[in-house]
Design a protein around this motif. Structure first.
Motif, PDB file in Angstrom:
ATOM      1  N   PHE A   1      89.523 134.335  47.045  1.00  0.00           N
ATOM      2  CA  PHE A   1      88.836 134.219  48.067  1.00  0.00           C
ATOM      3  C   PHE A   1      89.559 133.754  49.351  1.00  0.00           C
ATOM      4  CE2 PHE A   1      85.928 131.918  50.951  1.00  0.00           C
ATOM      5  CZ  PHE A   1      84.871 132.931  50.994  1.00  0.00           C
ATOM      6  N   GLU A   2      90.851 133.281  49.157  1.00  0.00           N
ATOM      7  CA  GLU A   2      91.631 132.886  50.453  1.00  0.00           C
ATOM      8  C   GLU A   2      92.195 134.002  51.167  1.00  0.00           C
ATOM      9  OE1 GLU A   2      93.151 129.874  52.827  1.00  0.00           O
ATOM     10  OE2 GLU A   2      91.947 129.830  51.002  1.00  0.00           O
ATOM     11  N   GLY A   3      92.137 135.233  50.503  1.00  0.00           N
ATOM     12  CA  GLY A   3      92.689 136.393  51.072  1.00  0.00           C
ATOM     13  C   GLY A   3      91.401 136.785  52.022  1.00  0.00           C
ATOM     14  N   ILE A   4      90.082 136.765  51.583  1.00  0.00           N
ATOM     15  CA  ILE A   4      88.831 137.366  52.181  1.00  0.00           C
ATOM     16  C   ILE A   4      88.932 136.306  53.604  1.00  0.00           C
ATOM     17  CG2 ILE A   4      86.498 137.582  52.308  1.00  0.00           C
ATOM     18  CD1 ILE A   4      88.007 139.551  50.446  1.00  0.00           C
ATOM     19  N   ARG A   5      89.034 135.051  53.300  1.00  0.00           N
ATOM     20  CA  ARG A   5      88.936 133.873  54.355  1.00  0.00           C
ATOM     21  C   ARG A   5      89.964 134.233  55.666  1.00  0.00           C
ATOM     22  NH1 ARG A   5      88.620 127.609  52.965  1.00  0.00           N
ATOM     23  NH2 ARG A   5      88.761 128.601  51.092  1.00  0.00           N
ATOM     24  N   ILE A   6      91.129 134.697  55.170  1.00  0.00           N
ATOM     25  CA  ILE A   6      92.242 134.746  56.138  1.00  0.00           C
ATOM     26  C   ILE A   6      91.810 136.177  56.932  1.00  0.00           C
ATOM     27  CG2 ILE A   6      94.396 135.805  56.569  1.00  0.00           C
ATOM     28  CD1 ILE A   6      95.260 133.822  54.117  1.00  0.00           C
ATOM     29  N   LEU A   7      91.333 137.090  56.436  1.00  0.00           N
ATOM     30  CA  LEU A   7      90.672 138.276  57.149  1.00  0.00           C
ATOM     31  C   LEU A   7      89.422 138.045  58.061  1.00  0.00           C
ATOM     32  CD1 LEU A   7      91.164 141.149  54.416  1.00  0.00           C
ATOM     33  CD2 LEU A   7      92.416 140.723  56.421  1.00  0.00           C
ATOM     34  N   ARG A   8      88.627 136.894  57.619  1.00  0.00           N
ATOM     35  CA  ARG A   8      87.519 136.737  58.523  1.00  0.00           C
ATOM     36  C   ARG A   8      87.999 135.992  59.554  1.00  0.00           C
ATOM     37  NH1 ARG A   8      83.102 134.640  54.015  1.00  0.00           N
ATOM     38  NH2 ARG A   8      82.770 136.690  52.963  1.00  0.00           N
ATOM     39  N   TRP A   9      88.864 135.172  59.555  1.00  0.00           N
ATOM     40  CA  TRP A   9      89.371 134.314  60.485  1.00  0.00           C
ATOM     41  C   TRP A   9      90.276 135.306  61.544  1.00  0.00           C
ATOM     42  CZ3 TRP A   9      88.005 130.219  62.848  1.00  0.00           C
ATOM     43  CH2 TRP A   9      87.442 129.098  62.083  1.00  0.00           C
ATOM     44  N   ALA A  10      90.984 136.528  61.000  1.00  0.00           N
ATOM     45  CA  ALA A  10      91.741 137.332  61.627  1.00  0.00           C
ATOM     46  C   ALA A  10      90.652 138.131  62.637  1.00  0.00           C
ATOM     47  CB  ALA A  10      92.499 138.352  60.782  1.00  0.00           C
ATOM     48  N   LEU A  11      89.465 138.473  61.990  1.00  0.00           N
ATOM     49  CA  LEU A  11      88.395 139.426  62.553  1.00  0.00           C
ATOM     50  C   LEU A  11      88.075 138.415  63.794  1.00  0.00           C
ATOM     51  CD1 LEU A  11      86.412 141.509  62.880  1.00  0.00           C
ATOM     52  CD2 LEU A  11      84.898 140.454  61.219  1.00  0.00           C
ATOM     53  N   VAL A  12      87.874 137.120  63.590  1.00  0.00           N
ATOM     54  CA  VAL A  12      87.534 136.238  64.754  1.00  0.00           C
ATOM     55  C   VAL A  12      88.270 136.200  65.810  1.00  0.00           C
ATOM     56  CG1 VAL A  12      86.964 133.666  65.583  1.00  0.00           C
ATOM     57  CG2 VAL A  12      85.787 134.827  63.439  1.00  0.00           C
ATOM     58  N   GLY A  13      89.496 136.050  65.638  1.00  0.00           N
ATOM     59  CA  GLY A  13      90.813 136.226  66.520  1.00  0.00           C
ATOM     60  C   GLY A  13      90.577 137.660  67.250  1.00  0.00           C
ATOM     61  N   LEU A  14      90.488 138.655  66.518  1.00  0.00           N
ATOM     62  CA  LEU A  14      90.501 139.857  67.178  1.00  0.00           C
ATOM     63  C   LEU A  14      89.161 140.182  68.119  1.00  0.00           C
ATOM     64  CD1 LEU A  14      91.274 142.537  64.244  1.00  0.00           C
ATOM     65  CD2 LEU A  14      92.685 142.116  66.477  1.00  0.00           C
ATOM     66  N   LEU A  15      88.440 139.654  67.795  1.00  0.00           N
ATOM     67  CA  LEU A  15      86.898 139.844  68.747  1.00  0.00           C
ATOM     68  C   LEU A  15      87.293 138.848  69.928  1.00  0.00           C
ATOM     69  CD1 LEU A  15      84.283 139.576  66.038  1.00  0.00           C
ATOM     70  CD2 LEU A  15      84.930 141.629  67.312  1.00  0.00           C
ATOM     71  N   ALA A  16      88.086 137.831  69.828  1.00  0.00           N
ATOM     72  CA  ALA A  16      88.034 136.831  70.887  1.00  0.00           C
ATOM     73  C   ALA A  16      89.211 137.526  71.761  1.00  0.00           C
ATOM     74  CB  ALA A  16      88.732 135.618  70.529  1.00  0.00           C
ATOM     75  N   ILE A  17      89.998 138.239  71.324  1.00  0.00           N
ATOM     76  CA  ILE A  17      91.160 138.955  72.272  1.00  0.00           C
ATOM     77  C   ILE A  17      90.167 140.134  72.896  1.00  0.00           C
ATOM     78  CG2 ILE A  17      93.099 140.726  71.998  1.00  0.00           C
ATOM     79  CD1 ILE A  17      94.222 138.687  69.754  1.00  0.00           C
TER      80      ILE A  17
ATOM     81  N   TYR B   1      89.007 145.372  55.381  1.00  0.00           N
ATOM     82  CA  TYR B   1      88.278 144.315  54.940  1.00  0.00           C
ATOM     83  C   TYR B   1      87.327 144.908  53.770  1.00  0.00           C
ATOM     84  CZ  TYR B   1      85.010 140.596  54.762  1.00  0.00           C
ATOM     85  OH  TYR B   1      84.177 139.350  54.207  1.00  0.00           O
ATOM     86  N   ALA B   2      86.907 145.839  53.798  1.00  0.00           N
ATOM     87  CA  ALA B   2      86.017 146.613  52.585  1.00  0.00           C
ATOM     88  C   ALA B   2      87.004 146.809  51.314  1.00  0.00           C
ATOM     89  CB  ALA B   2      85.673 148.076  53.064  1.00  0.00           C
ATOM     90  N   GLY B   3      88.347 147.191  51.636  1.00  0.00           N
ATOM     91  CA  GLY B   3      89.121 147.128  50.315  1.00  0.00           C
ATOM     92  C   GLY B   3      89.498 145.865  49.826  1.00  0.00           C
ATOM     93  N   ALA B   4      89.605 144.915  50.707  1.00  0.00           N
ATOM     94  CA  ALA B   4      89.846 143.499  50.200  1.00  0.00           C
ATOM     95  C   ALA B   4      88.631 143.197  49.401  1.00  0.00           C
ATOM     96  CB  ALA B   4      90.304 142.708  51.420  1.00  0.00           C
TER      97      ALA B   4
ATOM     98  N   HIS C   1      85.956 141.536  44.163  1.00  0.00           N
ATOM     99  CA  HIS C   1      85.101 141.738  43.049  1.00  0.00           C
ATOM    100  C   HIS C   1      85.785 142.150  41.911  1.00  0.00           C
ATOM    101  CE1 HIS C   1      81.667 140.902  45.527  1.00  0.00           C
ATOM    102  NE2 HIS C   1      81.941 141.974  46.549  1.00  0.00           N
ATOM    103  N   ARG C   2      86.968 142.731  41.955  1.00  0.00           N
ATOM    104  CA  ARG C   2      87.828 143.205  40.778  1.00  0.00           C
ATOM    105  C   ARG C   2      88.826 142.091  40.288  1.00  0.00           C
ATOM    106  NH1 ARG C   2      88.603 148.356  43.617  1.00  0.00           N
ATOM    107  NH2 ARG C   2      90.564 147.423  43.984  1.00  0.00           N
ATOM    108  N   ASP C   3      88.487 140.905  40.842  1.00  0.00           N
ATOM    109  CA  ASP C   3      89.447 139.751  40.500  1.00  0.00           C
ATOM    110  C   ASP C   3      90.938 139.912  40.692  1.00  0.00           C
ATOM    111  OD1 ASP C   3      87.354 138.104  40.047  1.00  0.00           O
ATOM    112  OD2 ASP C   3      87.104 138.655  37.896  1.00  0.00           O
ATOM    113  N   GLU C   4      91.165 140.924  41.644  1.00  0.00           N
ATOM    114  CA  GLU C   4      92.644 141.209  42.026  1.00  0.00           C
ATOM    115  C   GLU C   4      92.859 140.451  43.279  1.00  0.00           C
ATOM    116  OE1 GLU C   4      92.527 145.780  40.711  1.00  0.00           O
ATOM    117  OE2 GLU C   4      92.636 145.430  42.794  1.00  0.00           O
ATOM    118  N   LEU C   5      92.247 139.739  43.886  1.00  0.00           N
ATOM    119  CA  LEU C   5      92.471 138.957  45.184  1.00  0.00           C
ATOM    120  C   LEU C   5      91.781 137.833  45.279  1.00  0.00           C
ATOM    121  CD1 LEU C   5      93.846 139.236  48.064  1.00  0.00           C
ATOM    122  CD2 LEU C   5      91.630 140.104  48.828  1.00  0.00           C
TER     123      LEU C   5
END
Length: 67
Positions: free
Chosen positions: A40-56, A26-29, A34-38
């Motif tokens: 915001f949709e990629g960050i949003r997907i990672l946030r949802w993945a984090l919510v899913g991991l925490l639920a599991i 996530y820190a790399g993403a 911030h370098r405009d290489e990715l």
């Protein structure tokens, strides 16, 4: 009610290691965003993945606690 302490500790150890790996990803993403290489949709997907991991991990911990 008996608590399976070994299973509960194993879940916490596994979750800690996996969340550390996810945090590095996530820190790399965020740096890439911030370098405009990715976008915001990629960050949003990672946030949802984090919510899913925490639920599991919460379900695993509850199962280990109740087993």
């Amino acid at each position: 009610m008996n608590v399976n302490l070994a299973a509960l500790l194993a879940v916490f150890a596994f979750a800690g290691v996996m969340l550390a790996i996810f945090g590095t990803l996530y820190a790399g993403a965020v740096r890439s965003y911030h370098r405009d290489e990715l976008g915001f949709e990629g960050i949003r997907i990672l946030r949802w993945a984090l919510v899913g991991l925490l639920a599991i991990y919460a379900l695993l911990a509850a199962t280990a606690f109740l087993a």
